[in-house]
Design a protein around this motif. Structure first.
Motif, short mmCIF file in Angstrom:
data_model
loop_
_atom_site.label_atom_id
_atom_site.label_comp_id
_atom_site.label_asym_id
_atom_site.label_seq_id
_atom_site.Cartn_x
_atom_site.Cartn_y
_atom_site.Cartn_z
N LEU A 96 12.96 -5.18 7.25
CA LEU A 96 11.60 -5.65 6.96
C LEU A 96 10.53 -4.73 7.52
O LEU A 96 9.35 -5.07 7.50
CB LEU A 96 11.40 -7.05 7.55
N SER A 97 10.95 -3.56 8.01
CA SER A 97 10.01 -2.69 8.73
C SER A 97 9.76 -1.38 8.00
O SER A 97 9.51 -0.34 8.61
CB SER A 97 10.54 -2.41 10.14
N GLU A 98 9.79 -1.43 6.67
CA GLU A 98 9.56 -0.23 5.87
C GLU A 98 8.09 -0.01 5.55
O GLU A 98 7.73 0.96 4.90
CB GLU A 98 10.35 -0.34 4.55
N GLY A 99 7.23 -0.92 6.01
CA GLY A 99 5.80 -0.87 5.66
C GLY A 99 5.01 0.09 6.51
O GLY A 99 5.54 0.80 7.37
N PRO A 100 3.68 0.11 6.32
CA PRO A 100 2.83 1.12 6.96
C PRO A 100 2.76 1.05 8.48
O PRO A 100 2.42 2.05 9.11
CB PRO A 100 1.45 0.88 6.33
N THR A 101 3.06 -0.09 9.10
CA THR A 101 3.03 -0.17 10.56
C THR A 101 4.41 -0.40 11.16
O THR A 101 4.53 -0.69 12.34
CB THR A 101 2.07 -1.27 11.06
N GLY B 96 -1.43 -7.62 14.82
CA GLY B 96 -2.72 -6.95 14.84
C GLY B 96 -2.75 -5.68 14.02
O GLY B 96 -3.62 -5.49 13.16
N SER B 97 -1.81 -4.78 14.27
CA SER B 97 -1.81 -3.52 13.53
C SER B 97 -1.53 -3.76 12.05
O SER B 97 -2.15 -3.14 11.19
CB SER B 97 -0.79 -2.55 14.12
N SER B 98 -0.64 -4.68 11.72
CA SER B 98 -0.35 -4.97 10.32
C SER B 98 -1.59 -5.50 9.60
O SER B 98 -1.88 -5.11 8.47
CB SER B 98 0.79 -5.99 10.21
N ALA B 99 -2.33 -6.39 10.28
CA ALA B 99 -3.55 -6.94 9.68
C ALA B 99 -4.61 -5.85 9.52
O ALA B 99 -5.27 -5.75 8.48
CB ALA B 99 -4.09 -8.07 10.54
N GLU B 100 -4.76 -5.03 10.54
CA GLU B 100 -5.81 -4.02 10.49
C GLU B 100 -5.51 -2.95 9.43
O GLU B 100 -6.41 -2.52 8.71
CB GLU B 100 -5.97 -3.40 11.88
N TYR B 101 -4.25 -2.56 9.32
CA TYR B 101 -3.90 -1.58 8.29
C TYR B 101 -4.04 -2.17 6.89
O TYR B 101 -4.33 -1.46 5.93
CB TYR B 101 -2.47 -1.07 8.51
N ALA B 102 -3.83 -3.47 6.77
CA ALA B 102 -3.96 -4.12 5.46
C ALA B 102 -5.42 -4.33 5.08
O ALA B 102 -5.75 -4.38 3.89
CB ALA B 102 -3.23 -5.46 5.45
N MET B 103 -6.31 -4.47 6.07
CA MET B 103 -7.71 -4.82 5.80
C MET B 103 -8.68 -3.65 5.99
O MET B 103 -9.84 -3.75 5.59
CB MET B 103 -8.15 -5.97 6.72
N ARG B 104 -8.24 -2.56 6.58
CA ARG B 104 -9.15 -1.46 6.90
C ARG B 104 -9.80 -0.93 5.62
O ARG B 104 -9.15 -0.72 4.60
CB ARG B 104 -8.40 -0.34 7.62
N GLY B 105 -11.12 -0.77 5.69
CA GLY B 105 -11.84 -0.18 4.58
C GLY B 105 -12.09 -1.11 3.40
O GLY B 105 -12.72 -0.69 2.43
N ARG B 106 -11.62 -2.34 3.46
CA ARG B 106 -11.81 -3.25 2.33
C ARG B 106 -13.23 -3.82 2.35
O ARG B 106 -13.74 -4.24 3.40
CB ARG B 106 -10.80 -4.38 2.36
N ALA B 107 -13.83 -3.89 1.17
CA ALA B 107 -15.19 -4.39 1.05
C ALA B 107 -15.26 -5.86 1.42
O ALA B 107 -14.40 -6.66 1.04
CB ALA B 107 -15.69 -4.18 -0.38
N GLY B 108 -16.29 -6.22 2.17
CA GLY B 108 -16.55 -7.62 2.49
C GLY B 108 -15.70 -8.19 3.59
O GLY B 108 -15.71 -9.40 3.82
#
Length: 484
Positions: A109-114, A151-163
């Motif tokens: 389950l750890s193949e994602g960006p973080t 925290g890191s998973s949320a931040e990488y998923a939300m970084r730069g998103r509008a609103g």
């Protein structure tokens, strides 16, 4: 599909998009579907074909559509295709399942960006948030707490998103250097890291207190990405389905899952998958020295520890003594009685927990819901990591080692049991000190290329005391000063 709060005796239903951005229900409860969708063998076999031909994203769209009826199916397909793609995920399978040893498999389950299992839900959540906010013309300020990987998973998923702004509370000094670097190294203006003077449970309590202030929550559009958010669990149900498919050959085959857990979120998704009809034999709760959940399934006593009693261990993401998602399971156990659930969790949990040991139904709880449990120590983790490395060449992180150790114990007691799939928690690179202690080395291959140099980045974090009003003030000031 409508949703109800675990504490609402009247079971007032709301829609998926109504609850997506909010996290906790207004009464302090957690949202669950009015009833779980039911799967038959034909649907499961059809999904096997969907996974084989369309991949993980196509399967995710099928599963999510069962829970979401206020987003068009064609939009859901586009959302899951964006969430689960390469090179965002290192493997085209998204969640490969491989053999570790006889009777034991690992779902990666750890193949994602973080490099953490939290990416499986967060990447979908980021797409859903942006989709709904764009439709409504709204903004959201996400408030969360992390014991390591959320925290890191949320931040990488939300970084730069509008609103979207993200305010993430971390327990000061309680995460590994790699985990801190992943979060604190981000420079995106919509990301705010807060190191709180306390343990994870303190961070979680602050999040709940802020979310419980209805006026503040409404004025500042506070939302949640912790596992109190139903969409997180919905996304996690998908990998139970995909892992069951990859580990079996037919609809009659069963597997068990060994799940490292402290907050009961990951394994609660397994409870939901099993309740839907996915052929899961046992859901094996694997804890570390903070064994609140193991104690409950052995004795019926849910004994919450204080911050001082919560141990700092070498599997730090499980250093939790007040499991937020446990309320969802107990809601099912007590027959979806909102009033009783509110009584159990609304007042008694902060005071130390509750007991179901005298309840005539308790001896059947583990059997009826398919649960088993066990715990692991630092010495167990080191021995498991070393044994896996020396005998199979597979390097596992400390949390996954807890899961493997408890799975082995279960199979030793039940030699004729179904195969066990251990849910991987993170890549071992996030816990280098423990890996070195276990095997006396830090293999070069332990650090994937995409993470090289991460420890050298500058840090962006604000230290705050364990005080709700101070955190509110920081959020208020940051919203005023940073536009999204």
């Amino acid at each position: 599909m409508k949703y109800i709060s675990t504490r609402d005796a009247q079971a007032t239903p709301v829609t998926f998009t109504d609850i997506l951005l909010g996290g906790l229900a207004p009464d302090g409860g957690l949202y669950l579907p009015e009833e779980y969708p039911q799967l038959d063998a034909a649907t499961l076999e059809r999904w096997r074909g969907v996974l084989d031909t369309g991949g993980y994203a196509a399967l995710a769209a099928e599963v999510v559509a069962l829970f979401v009826d206020d987003i068009p199916v064609e939009d859901l397909r586009e959302i899951t295709a964006r969430a689960y793609s390469t090179p965002k995920f290192a493997s085209a399978q998204i969640v490969p399942v491989t053999d570790l040893e006889p009777g034991v498999k690992i779902a990666h389950l750890s193949e994602g960006p973080t490099a953490a299992f939290k990416d499986m839900a967060m990447q979908l959540l980021g797409e859903l948030f942006e989709y709904v906010l764009r439709k409504r013309g709204e903004t959201i300020n996400i408030l969360g707490a992390t014991s390591g990987d959320t925290g890191s998973s949320a931040e990488y998923a939300m970084r730069g998103r509008a609103g979207i702004r993200v305010f993430m509370l971390t327990p000061a000094g309680r995460m590994t250097p790699f985990q801190q670097a992943q979060m604190f190294g981000l420079e995106d203006p919509n990301i705010f890291n807060i190191a709180l003077d306390g343990v994870f449970d303190d961070c979680q309590d602050v999040v709940k207190a802020v979310s419980g202030d209805a006026a503040f929550k409404a004025e500042y559009h506070i939302g949640a990405v912790n596992s109190i958010n139903w969409a997180r669990l919905m996304a996690q149900v998908v990998y139970y389905v995909s892992s069951w498919i990859r580990a079996t050959d037919s609809p009659e085959d069963t597997v068990s899952f060994s799940v490292p857990t402290g907050n009961f979120g990951d394994i609660c998704a397994g409870h939901i998958a099993r309740s839907m009809g996915v052929p899961i034999d046992r859901l094996i709760v694997a804890t570390n020295e903070n064994d609140v959940l193991d104690e409950f399934f052995r004795t019926g006593e849910y004994r919450v520890r204080t911050s001082a009693e919560t141990l700092a261990t070498s599997s730090p993401s499980m250093d939790i003594s007040k499991a937020s998602n446990f309320e969802r399971f107990i809601f099912d156990v007590v027959g979806r009685d909102g009033a009783r659930t509110a009584d159990l969790f609304g007042s008694q949990v902060p005071a130390g927990g509750f007991s179901l040991s005298a309840d005539p139904a308790f001896p059947q709880v583990a059997k009826d819901y398919g649960f088993a449990s066990g715990s692991s120590t630092h010495a167990d983790r080191l021995a498991t990591i070393r044994h896996c490395w020396e005998t199979t060449g597979v390097l596992v992180d400390p949390h996954t080692a807890d899961g493997v150790k408890v799975a082995r114990d279960y199979l030793a007691e039940h030699p004729d049991a179904a195969p066990v799939v251990c849910l991987e928690t993170a890549l071992p690179v996030k816990f280098a000190d423990t890996i070195r202690e276990a095997i006396g080395d830090e293999p070069e291959a332990m650090t994937p290329e995409r993470f090289r140099g991460i420890l050298d980045a500058d840090r962006h974090v604000t230290d705050l005391p364990n005080d709700v009003e101070t955190v509110k003030g920081f959020i208020r000031d940051s919203i005023a000063n940073v536009q999204v």
